[in-house]
Design an enzyme around this catalytic site. Structure first.
Site, PDB file in Angstrom:
ATOM      1  N   GLU A   1     -14.435  -4.313  18.776  1.00 16.18           N
ATOM      2  CA  GLU A   1     -15.631  -3.651  19.309  1.00 16.18           C
ATOM      3  C   GLU A   1     -16.305  -4.543  20.361  1.00 16.18           C
ATOM      4  O   GLU A   1     -16.469  -5.751  20.155  1.00 16.18           O
ATOM      5  CB  GLU A   1     -16.581  -3.387  18.138  1.00 16.18           C
ATOM      6  CG  GLU A   1     -17.834  -2.622  18.463  1.00 16.18           C
ATOM      7  CD  GLU A   1     -18.654  -2.326  17.207  1.00 16.18           C
ATOM      8  OE1 GLU A   1     -19.623  -1.560  17.315  1.00 16.18           O
ATOM      9  OE2 GLU A   1     -18.316  -2.870  16.126  1.00 16.18           O
TER      10      GLU A   1
ATOM     11  N   LYS B   1     -19.461   5.224  20.044  1.00 17.50           N
ATOM     12  CA  LYS B   1     -19.679   5.110  18.605  1.00 17.50           C
ATOM     13  C   LYS B   1     -20.654   6.196  18.157  1.00 17.50           C
ATOM     14  O   LYS B   1     -21.621   6.498  18.861  1.00 17.50           O
ATOM     15  CB  LYS B   1     -20.249   3.723  18.305  1.00 17.50           C
ATOM     16  CG  LYS B   1     -20.305   3.321  16.842  1.00 17.50           C
ATOM     17  CD  LYS B   1     -20.681   1.843  16.753  1.00 17.50           C
ATOM     18  CE  LYS B   1     -20.652   1.316  15.342  1.00 17.50           C
ATOM     19  NZ  LYS B   1     -20.920  -0.148  15.310  1.00 17.50           N
TER      20      LYS B   1
ATOM     21  N   CYS C   1     -16.062   0.985  14.192  1.00 19.28           N
ATOM     22  CA  CYS C   1     -16.705   0.203  13.136  1.00 19.28           C
ATOM     23  C   CYS C   1     -17.443   1.050  12.094  1.00 19.28           C
ATOM     24  O   CYS C   1     -16.820   1.653  11.233  1.00 19.28           O
ATOM     25  CB  CYS C   1     -17.635  -0.830  13.757  1.00 19.28           C
ATOM     26  SG  CYS C   1     -18.024  -2.196  12.608  1.00 19.28           S
TER      27      CYS C   1
ATOM     28  N   GLY D   1      21.101   9.719 -29.133  1.00 23.80           N
ATOM     29  CA  GLY D   1      22.397   9.061 -29.138  1.00 23.80           C
ATOM     30  C   GLY D   1      22.280   7.669 -28.549  1.00 23.80           C
ATOM     31  O   GLY D   1      21.754   7.497 -27.446  1.00 23.80           O
TER      32      GLY D   1
ATOM     33  N   SER E   1      24.222   4.347 -27.273  1.00 22.35           N
ATOM     34  CA  SER E   1      25.535   3.885 -26.825  1.00 22.35           C
ATOM     35  C   SER E   1      25.609   2.381 -26.634  1.00 22.35           C
ATOM     36  O   SER E   1      26.698   1.827 -26.481  1.00 22.35           O
ATOM     37  CB  SER E   1      25.885   4.557 -25.499  1.00 22.35           C
ATOM     38  OG  SER E   1      25.003   4.114 -24.477  1.00 22.35           O
TER      39      SER E   1
ATOM     40  N   ASN F   1      34.912  14.733 -20.463  1.00 24.16           N
ATOM     41  CA  ASN F   1      33.806  15.635 -20.801  1.00 24.16           C
ATOM     42  C   ASN F   1      33.874  16.156 -22.223  1.00 24.16           C
ATOM     43  O   ASN F   1      32.856  16.515 -22.820  1.00 24.16           O
ATOM     44  CB  ASN F   1      33.757  16.796 -19.812  1.00 24.16           C
ATOM     45  CG  ASN F   1      33.213  16.368 -18.461  1.00 24.16           C
ATOM     46  OD1 ASN F   1      32.682  15.275 -18.312  1.00 24.16           O
ATOM     47  ND2 ASN F   1      33.341  17.230 -17.468  1.00 24.16           N
TER      48      ASN F   1
ATOM     49  N   GLU G   1      21.157   9.446 -11.907  1.00 20.74           N
ATOM     50  CA  GLU G   1      22.287  10.253 -12.371  1.00 20.74           C
ATOM     51  C   GLU G   1      22.096  11.723 -12.029  1.00 20.74           C
ATOM     52  O   GLU G   1      23.049  12.420 -11.669  1.00 20.74           O
ATOM     53  CB  GLU G   1      22.470  10.069 -13.877  1.00 20.74           C
ATOM     54  CG  GLU G   1      22.903   8.667 -14.267  1.00 20.74           C
ATOM     55  CD  GLU G   1      23.017   8.461 -15.764  1.00 20.74           C
ATOM     56  OE1 GLU G   1      23.659   7.485 -16.182  1.00 20.74           O
ATOM     57  OE2 GLU G   1      22.442   9.268 -16.528  1.00 20.74           O
TER      58      GLU G   1
END
Length: 646
Positions: A45, A114, A170, A358, A360, A444, A473
Site C-alpha cells: 500500500e 481503498k 488493506c 474377516g 487376513s 475370486n 482399491e
C-alpha cells in the site's frame, strides 16, 4: 502452461516521502520479477510514497512526485509483459484517494481506491483520504494517461484463460463483507491486496487466518503484500509480512523484518480454481440476492502466457497426508473417530449384537479391526462383540496368519478360524474348474467364499459384516464383485491406501495398545500388500504382490486426487507427478501406471455404483451417494487417447 500463472508479492526497501528512491527500488524488483517469469506482481500500500507520510499527504509536492514516479515506472516497464500493482495517492474530485495503480506494458490500466478507511487506534486515514464510495468521476487523467478509476474494476487477461484480477486494499479485507467477496463472485480469480499492516505480537497468526479464510470463501488466489521496515517507526513498526494463498493453502510467504528487498513468487493454478467454482454450486447462488448486485467494468489487457520458468508451487507426493506431525496426528485422530462413530451409530441403529470382520493379517483388515474395537469401547460394550474370522486359503502365509491370530488375541475380541480350502475345492469340482489353473476364477472363488462365510456368521450371531476395502482399491476396482467388494458397512471406503498405512502406524504409536499389539501392527505395515489368493513361493513368502500387478499405490493415490478432485487432464497429471516424485519414477513408468489407472477406473465403475454404506472422511469419496456419480458404461477414449499421445 496448464493454466498456471506466476504471481508474486514484493516488499521493497523504501524511504518515507522519497518517491525517487522508492521508484528505483520498485523498478529493480520488477526487473527481477521479469527474470523469474512473474505475470502478476503486487507491491504494498502506498509503496511509491510510503504509507506513514501522515500530514505530508496534504503536500502538493509529494502528490506530484508520486504521480511522476508512476509515469516513470510505466515508461521503464513498457516492454515488460507483467501486470504490476503499485500503491499511490491520487488527487481527484477535490479529494485524495489511497489507490492501487495497475500497470501493464507501460499503460496504466486502472486506479482502484481503498473503500474502507481505518480511523481507530494508530490509524488516521480519514484525515487524509476519501473512500472509493466518495468518487464522482469514473475516469481521470493521471501520470499523463486517461485512466479508469473506481472500486468497480476487474482486470481480465485476454489470452490467459481464467486470469481475472480484482483489487482491495488493506482494511478492505478486515471488513465484515470485503470487496473481494463481490469481486470473486463476478469473476476475479486472483485477488491482490496492497497493505500496510503494522506488526503486533499476535498479528501474524491472525493475518494468516484472515487471508486463508478469504481465499477459501472466494475460491481464489490471494496475494497480500504488506509494508516493510522502511516505514516510519514513530508509533508503529511494519515487518513486511506478505503471503500468497490459494483456496486456503499457503503457497509462499516473505520473511518478516528483512532489511533487503523481498520478492516471493508462486505458481497459481487457475484451472484448479475454475474447477472448484464449477463444483461448488452454492458459490454463485449469492448473486441472485439484491444486496449482491454489482456492476463491474472489465478492463481487458493482452498478455502472452509464455513459460513459467522455475515451477514454484508446493506439490506433495502424498496429497491425502499432512506434512507436519502436529497436523498429521490431529488428522489421524479425526479420521479414526469418524470411522468409529459411523460404525458405532450403525451398530446401535440396527441393534447388531456383533461386528463380524474377516481378518487376513493385512493392512486394510487391520485398520477395520481397530475401528471395530474402538466402536465397542465407544459404546461401552465388551470387545467380544467383535467377531474376528480368519479364513486361511491357498495363498495364506504363516506370517499373515500368525499376525492375524496374535492381533485378535491381544485386542481381546472373539475369534473364529474357518479354513476355506476344502470349500473352494468342492466349488471347483461343482463348476468344473481345474484347481491347477490359477486364473481369476481360482482367485475370486476364495474371495466370495470368505464373504459368504462372513455374511452367514453375521446372520447366525445377529451381527453386521464390516467391510475392509479402501478408497484406492475402489478406484482401481481391485475387489472381487460380490466378494470382498460387499459388506454391511465399509469403514475404510473413504480412506486411500497411503492413508490406511499412516492410520495404522498412528494407532501403533498412540500408546493405547499393549506392546504386543503395537509390535504386530508394525509388522503388518512391513508386510507387502496382497490379497493372498495365489499359493506362496517356494520359501513360503507372499507370491502375489498387488503393487506389482496394478502399480504403486502412492502413484494411484496421487492420480486419484488430481483427476477426481480437480478434473485435470492426463498431461497435467503427468506433469504434476513428475514434479512430486522427482527421480523416483521415470516418465515411462509414470505413464504406464497412469494408463492403467484410467483403464481400470473407467471399466470398474460398476463396482462403485453399488457400494455399501460407509463414512466419508475427506474431500474425496467415490460413493455414488456422495461425491461420484458416473455411468458404468462411459467411454475412456478421450483420456486414453491423450495418454497415448504423451
Amino acid at each position: 502452461m496448464f493454466n498456471y500463472v506466476k504471481v508474486a508479492v514484493a516488499v521493497p526497501k523504501l524511504k518515507v516521502a522519497d518517491c525517487i528512491y522508492n521508484k528505483q527500488e520498485i523498478i529493480s524488483i520488477i526487473q527481477e520479477a521479469e527474470e523469474k517469469k512473474v505475470k502478476v506482481l503486487t507491491f504494498p500500500e502506498l509503496s511509491v510514497t510510503a504509507y506513514t507520510c501522515a500530514d505530508l499527504f496534504f503536500q502538493t509536492p509529494l502528490l506530484s512526485a508520486a504521480e511522476k514516479a508512476v509515469a516513470e515506472i510505466a515508461e521503464k516497464t513498457k516492454d515488460i509483459d507483467m501486470l504490476v500493482l503499485i500503491g499511490v495517492p491520487v488527487l481527484t474530485d477535490n479529494q485524495t484517494f489511497n489507490c492501487a495503480a495497475l500497470l501493464h506494458k507501460g499503460k496504466i490500466l486502472g486506479l482502484v481506491p481503498k473503500t474502507l478507511l481505518p480511523n481507530y487506534s494508530e490509524f488516521y486515514e480519514e484525515r487524509w483520504f476519501a473512500s472509493a464510495d466518495d468518487l464522482i468521476k469514473e475516469e481521470i487523467t493521471f501520470a499523463g494517461q486517461v485512466v479508469p478509476i473506481g472500486g468497480d474494476l476487474i482486470f481480465s487477461a485476454e489470452n490467459i484463460p481464467n486470469l481475472k484480477v480484482g483489487v482491495e486494499i488493506c482494511e478492505d479485507l478486515w471488513g465484515p463483507i470485503p470487496p473481494s467477496s463481490y469481486l470473486s463472485l463476478y469473476g476475479a480469480t486472483v485477488l491482490l491486496n496492497p497493505s500496510a499492516s503494522n506488526e503486533l505480537a499476535a498479528k501474524p497468526g491472525y493475518r494468516h487466518q484472515l487471508i486463508a479464510q478469504q481465499s477459501s470463501r472466494c475460491l481464489a488466489a490471494y496475494a497480500y503484500a504488506s509494508a516493510g521496515i522502511g516505514e516510519s517507526t514513530q508509533d508503529a513498526v511494519f515487518s513486511g509480512h506478505s503471503m500468497i494463498y490459494e483456496n486456503g493453502v499457503l503457497l509462499g510467504e516473505t520473511a518478516s523484518f528483512s532489511r533487503e528487498n523481498q520478492l516471493v513468487c508462486a505458481d497459481v493454478d487457475l484451472e484448479l480454481l475454475a474447477s472448484e467454482r464449477r463444483k461448488h454450486t452454492t458459490y454463485m447462488s449469492q448473486l441472485v440476492k439484491p444486496d449482491a448486485q454489482r456492476f463491474y467494468r472489465e478492463i481487458k489487457f493482452s498478455m502472452v502466457e509464455g513459460e513459467i520458468g522455475e515451477f514454484l508451487r508446493p506439490i506433495t507426493a502424498k496429497p491425502f497426508i499432512p506434512a507436519d506431525d502436529a497436523s498429521l496426528s490431529k488428522r489421524c485422530h479425526d479420521i479414526f473417530m469418524i470411522q468409529t462413530t459411523g460404525l458405532a451409530r450403525r451398530m446401535e441403529h440396527v441393534q447388531a449384537k456383533t461386528l463380524v470382520i474377516g481378518i487376513s493379517g493385512g493392512l486394510d483388515s487391520t485398520l477395520a479391526l481397530l475401528v471395530c474395537v474402538k466402536a465397542c469401547d465407544f459404546l461401552g460394550l465388551s470387545r467380544d462383540h467383535v467377531l474376528g474370522v480368519t479364513m486361511p486359503g491357498f495363498g495364506t502365509t504363516d506370517r499373515t496368519y500368525q499376525n492375524a491370530i496374535t492381533l485378535m488375541k491381544s485386542l481381546g475380541i472373539a475369534i473364529r478360524e474357518i479354513p476355506i480350502r476344502d470349500a473352494a475345492m468342492q466349488h471347483f469340482k461343482d463348476i468344473g474348474h481345474d484347481p491347477s489353473v490359477h486364473d481369476v476364477t481360482y482367485e475370486n472363488t476364495q474371495a466370495r467364499e470368505r464373504t459368504q462365510i462372513l455374511m452367514d456368521i453375521s446372520n447366525q450371531t445377529g451381527g453386521i459384516v464390516v467391510g475392509t476395502g479402501d478408497l484406492s482399491e475402489l478406484a482401481l476396482g481391485w475387489a472381487t464383485y460380490n466378494g470382498d467388494h460387499m459388506s454391511m458397512y465399509g469403514v475404510n471406503a473413504g480412506i486411500p491406501k497411503t492413508l490406511v498405512r499412516v492410520l495404522v502406524n498412528w494407532v501403533a504409536s498412540t500408546g493405547e495398545l499393549d506392546a504386543k499389539a503395537s509390535e504386530i501392527l508394525l509388522d503388518v505395515l512391513d508386510t507387502p500388500v496382497s490379497p493372498e489368493l495365489l499359493p506362496p513361493d517356494e520359501n513360503g513368502q507372499i507370491n502375489q504382490k498387488t503393487e506389482d500387478l496394478v502399480g504403486p499405490y502412492e502413484l494411484h493415490d496421487f492420480f486419484l486426487y488430481q483427476i477426481i478432485r480437480f478434473g485435470f487432464s492426463p498431461a497435467k497429471v503427468l506433469f504434476l507427478a513428475e514434479q512430486a516424485f522427482g527421480q523416483a519414477y521415470t516418465r515411462e513408468t509414470l505413464l504406464k501406471w497412469l494408463r492403467n489407472f484410467y483403464r481400470r477406473f473407467f471399466t470398474q465403475q460398476f463396482k462403485r455404483s453399488c457400494l455399501p454404506d460407509g463414512p466419508k472422511v475427506g474431500a474425496l469419496c467415490l460413493s455414488p451417494r456422495s461425491d461420484w456419480r458416473m455411468p458404468t458404461d462411459a467411454s475412456n477414449r478421450i483420456w486414453m487417447d491423450e495418454v497415448e499421445k504423451l
